[in-house]
Each structure stands twice: as structure tokens, then as C-alpha cells.
Design a protein around this motif. Structure first.
Motif, PDB file in Angstrom:
ATOM      1  N   SER A 106       7.798   0.496  12.955  1.00 21.35           N
ATOM      2  CA  SER A 106       6.376   0.739  13.189  1.00 21.35           C
ATOM      3  C   SER A 106       5.619  -0.564  13.025  1.00 21.35           C
ATOM      4  O   SER A 106       6.200  -1.612  12.733  1.00 21.35           O
ATOM      5  CB  SER A 106       5.848   1.791  12.208  1.00 21.35           C
ATOM      6  OG  SER A 106       5.962   1.318  10.874  1.00 21.35           O
ATOM      7  N   GLU A 107       4.321  -0.485  13.188  1.00 21.40           N
ATOM      8  CA  GLU A 107       3.481  -1.640  12.922  1.00 21.40           C
ATOM      9  C   GLU A 107       3.292  -1.794  11.416  1.00 21.40           C
ATOM     10  O   GLU A 107       3.329  -0.808  10.666  1.00 21.40           O
ATOM     11  CB  GLU A 107       2.123  -1.483  13.614  1.00 21.40           C
ATOM     12  CG  GLU A 107       2.206  -1.446  15.137  1.00 21.40           C
ATOM     13  CD  GLU A 107       2.893  -2.669  15.713  1.00 21.40           C
ATOM     14  OE1 GLU A 107       2.624  -3.789  15.232  1.00 21.40           O
ATOM     15  OE2 GLU A 107       3.716  -2.509  16.630  1.00 21.40           O
ATOM     16  N   GLU A 108       3.076  -3.020  10.992  1.00 20.69           N
ATOM     17  CA  GLU A 108       2.947  -3.299   9.572  1.00 20.69           C
ATOM     18  C   GLU A 108       1.758  -2.549   8.972  1.00 20.69           C
ATOM     19  O   GLU A 108       0.672  -2.528   9.540  1.00 20.69           O
ATOM     20  CB  GLU A 108       2.760  -4.810   9.354  1.00 20.69           C
ATOM     21  CG  GLU A 108       3.008  -5.259   7.939  1.00 20.69           C
ATOM     22  CD  GLU A 108       3.069  -6.762   7.843  1.00 20.69           C
ATOM     23  OE1 GLU A 108       3.837  -7.267   7.006  1.00 20.69           O
ATOM     24  OE2 GLU A 108       2.356  -7.437   8.609  1.00 20.69           O
ATOM     25  N   GLY A 109       1.982  -1.871   7.848  1.00 18.73           N
ATOM     26  CA  GLY A 109       0.926  -1.150   7.164  1.00 18.73           C
ATOM     27  C   GLY A 109       0.746   0.289   7.614  1.00 18.73           C
ATOM     28  O   GLY A 109      -0.126   0.993   7.083  1.00 18.73           O
ATOM     29  N   THR A 110       1.561   0.758   8.566  1.00 18.14           N
ATOM     30  CA  THR A 110       1.439   2.142   9.032  1.00 18.14           C
ATOM     31  C   THR A 110       1.809   3.132   7.933  1.00 18.14           C
ATOM     32  O   THR A 110       1.163   4.168   7.767  1.00 18.14           O
ATOM     33  CB  THR A 110       2.333   2.377  10.262  1.00 18.14           C
ATOM     34  OG1 THR A 110       1.952   1.452  11.301  1.00 18.14           O
ATOM     35  CG2 THR A 110       2.192   3.799  10.770  1.00 18.14           C
ATOM     36  N   PHE A 111       2.836   2.815   7.172  1.00 15.62           N
ATOM     37  CA  PHE A 111       3.316   3.671   6.089  1.00 15.62           C
ATOM     38  C   PHE A 111       3.181   2.948   4.749  1.00 15.62           C
ATOM     39  O   PHE A 111       2.982   1.733   4.708  1.00 15.62           O
ATOM     40  CB  PHE A 111       4.768   4.074   6.337  1.00 15.62           C
ATOM     41  CG  PHE A 111       4.988   4.808   7.627  1.00 15.62           C
ATOM     42  CD1 PHE A 111       4.603   6.130   7.751  1.00 15.62           C
ATOM     43  CD2 PHE A 111       5.558   4.171   8.720  1.00 15.62           C
ATOM     44  CE1 PHE A 111       4.793   6.826   8.930  1.00 15.62           C
ATOM     45  CE2 PHE A 111       5.753   4.845   9.920  1.00 15.62           C
ATOM     46  CZ  PHE A 111       5.359   6.178  10.025  1.00 15.62           C
ATOM     47  N   PRO A 112       3.272   3.667   3.634  1.00 10.30           N
ATOM     48  CA  PRO A 112       3.157   3.014   2.326  1.00 10.30           C
ATOM     49  C   PRO A 112       4.160   1.878   2.134  1.00 10.30           C
ATOM     50  O   PRO A 112       3.858   0.880   1.478  1.00 10.30           O
ATOM     51  CB  PRO A 112       3.409   4.157   1.346  1.00 10.30           C
ATOM     52  CG  PRO A 112       2.991   5.386   2.083  1.00 10.30           C
ATOM     53  CD  PRO A 112       3.355   5.133   3.500  1.00 10.30           C
ATOM     54  N   VAL A 113       5.373   2.024   2.692  1.00 10.56           N
ATOM     55  CA  VAL A 113       6.384   0.970   2.658  1.00 10.56           C
ATOM     56  C   VAL A 113       6.872   0.739   4.082  1.00 10.56           C
ATOM     57  O   VAL A 113       7.265   1.686   4.776  1.00 10.56           O
ATOM     58  CB  VAL A 113       7.570   1.349   1.741  1.00 10.56           C
ATOM     59  CG1 VAL A 113       8.650   0.279   1.799  1.00 10.56           C
ATOM     60  CG2 VAL A 113       7.091   1.545   0.307  1.00 10.56           C
ATOM     61  N   ASP A 114       6.842  -0.500   4.553  1.00 10.92           N
ATOM     62  CA  ASP A 114       7.338  -0.837   5.878  1.00 10.92           C
ATOM     63  C   ASP A 114       8.860  -0.931   5.832  1.00 10.92           C
ATOM     64  O   ASP A 114       9.426  -1.546   4.924  1.00 10.92           O
ATOM     65  CB  ASP A 114       6.749  -2.171   6.344  1.00 10.92           C
ATOM     66  CG  ASP A 114       5.233  -2.108   6.482  1.00 10.92           C
ATOM     67  OD1 ASP A 114       4.734  -1.126   7.052  1.00 10.92           O
ATOM     68  OD2 ASP A 114       4.559  -3.045   6.003  1.00 10.92           O
TER      69      ASP A 114
END
Length: 236
Positions: A106-114
């Protein structure tokens, strides 16, 4: 604030954010791979130089690394590297090589942990002159806290011969002090081999996608190797 001032502020903000992305995209100096990948069709050649010593045998050495990275898609890249070694009092010889591919979900920062994954095929010449081949799957976990990045790599070295598999842990933190200067450190450890190293380092993010890195690796536990590393990377 007039329109011209607003334009200057907006331009500066965009430039700073892009420099931060470039800083976080660059791999750490030693074993730790970052979450970010190159943009599609982007090419990045690299040269690394090591000057070090085996503290147990008091043998000095130099290493030359040539590497190239290429972005296959916006989230998928490949990285190839070859290393030559020169021991004090001896000629240069082949040391190691690797071919690595990396994919982020995903793109950086989409989820709590990339989360990203990496796979590597490698060869390393041992002290007896035998080339040892292996593969290395790797899980990459990353999290940004503003200008601060924490990265954790969990890897398994799987040899092609009868040697045992080796679990490897590599981690790093990086802080973007300014648009052009970042600093941080790595810590890596092999539980099976009881070898560890700490690698403080700095990044100079120059114009035209040029990055200079400088760091010092100090081995401890059963790792008796220490070296100064200089790296130059250019993006196209």
C-alpha cells in the motif's frame, strides 16, 4: 499574505515533503531494507566503499560494492549488487553477490504499520574459497512518526547446501533533521551465529536525487568485524 507569498509557502512545503519521501525511500547502510520502493521505471546506480578490520586477526580489508536498483511498478522493484574484497597484503577477489526483489502492499501511512516483503538470491565466498548459495525471504515492517522512521526486518537465510537455516533480525531508526540531513542507526543480530552489529549513520540528501551516506559498523558478541562505509547513490 499576498498570492506570491502563498505560492512560495506552497512550493516550499511540497519540496520538503518530497525530500522526506526520498530520505525514507533510501535503504539503510547495512542489512535493513526500507518499506518504500522506487518509482516505476526509475533507475538508481550505487557505489559503496568499506574500509575495515577484523579485530580478532588484526587483518585490514577494503570492500567495493556496485549496485543498481530499478522500479518495475509503483510498488515493485529489483536490486542487484556485487562485492569485491581486498585483504591486507593480498589481491582483490570476489566476495558476494545478490539479486533482491521487493513489493509493498500500500501507500506509506495507509495502515498503522506499513508492510512489505522481499526475496533474495545470494552467493557468498567463504574462507576456503567455496561459493555458498542461498535464498532469503524477508518481512519488512515500518512506521513513521513525523520525521522519525522505525523499520524492522525479519529474514530467514535458507542455504542451498547442508548448512542450517539462519534467522536474521535487522532494525533501524532514522530522523530527518533538515531537508538535506538525516541521521540514524541500525542494529542487526543473528541468534544462531551469535553475531551482532550496531551501525550509526548519516544521510546527505543533495539536489538531483543524489544521496551520500556515511556510517560506522561495530561488531560485537562473536562478530569481530568493524568498518567505515561510504555510499553514493544517484537516481534517474
Amino acid at each position: 499574505m499576498n498570492s506570491f507569498c502563498k505560492l512560495l509557502v506552497l512550493t516550499g512545503t511540497v519540496a520538503a515533503s518530497q525530500l522526506t519521501v526520498l530520505a525514507h525511500r533510501e535503504d539503510y547502510l547495512d542489512e535493513t531494507l526500507v518499506y518504500q520502493t522506487l518509482e516505476q521505471a526509475e533507475f538508481e546506480p550505487e557505489y559503496w566503499f568499506d574500509l575495515g578490520r577484523q579485530r580478532d586477526t588484526h587483518v585490514d580489508f577494503m570492500r567495493h560494492h556496485l549496485s543498481a536498483e530499478y522500479g518495475l511498478t509503483e510498488r515493485w522493484m529489483v536490486d542487484a549488487r556485487a562485492t569485491m574484497l581486498k585483504l591486507d597484503g593480498a589481491g582483490s577477489r570476489f566476495d558476494s553477490a545478490r539479486l533482491e526483489t521487493r513489493y509493498r502492499f500500500s501507500e506509506e501511512g495507509t495502515f498503522p504499520v506499513d508492510i512489505a516483503i522481499s526475496g533474495e538470491v545470494n552467493v557468498e565466498r567463504d574462507l576456503t574459497g567455496i561459493d555458498r548459495f542461498g535464498i532469503e525471504p524477508r518481512l519488512i515492517l515500518s512506521r513513521d512518526f513525523g520525521k522519525l522512521n522505525f523499520t524492522l526486518n525479519l529474514a530467514e537465510e535458507i542455504p542451498f547446501d547442508s548448512r542450517d537455516m539462519e534467522f536474521l533480525i535487522a532494525s533501524g531508526f532514522r530522523y530527518d533533521a533538515t531537508q538535506f540531513l538525516s541521521f540514524g542507526s541500525e542494529l542487526k543480530y543473528s541468534p544462531q551465529e551469535h553475531q551482532a552489529a550496531v551501525v550509526p549513520q548519516i544521510w546527505l540528501n543533495l539536489p538531483h536525487e543524489v544521496t551520500l551516506k556515511l556510517g560506522y559498523a561495530y561488531g560485537f558478541d562473536l562478530n569481530r568485524e568493524s568498518f567505515l562505509r561510504f555510499a553514493l547513490e544517484v537516481g534517474f
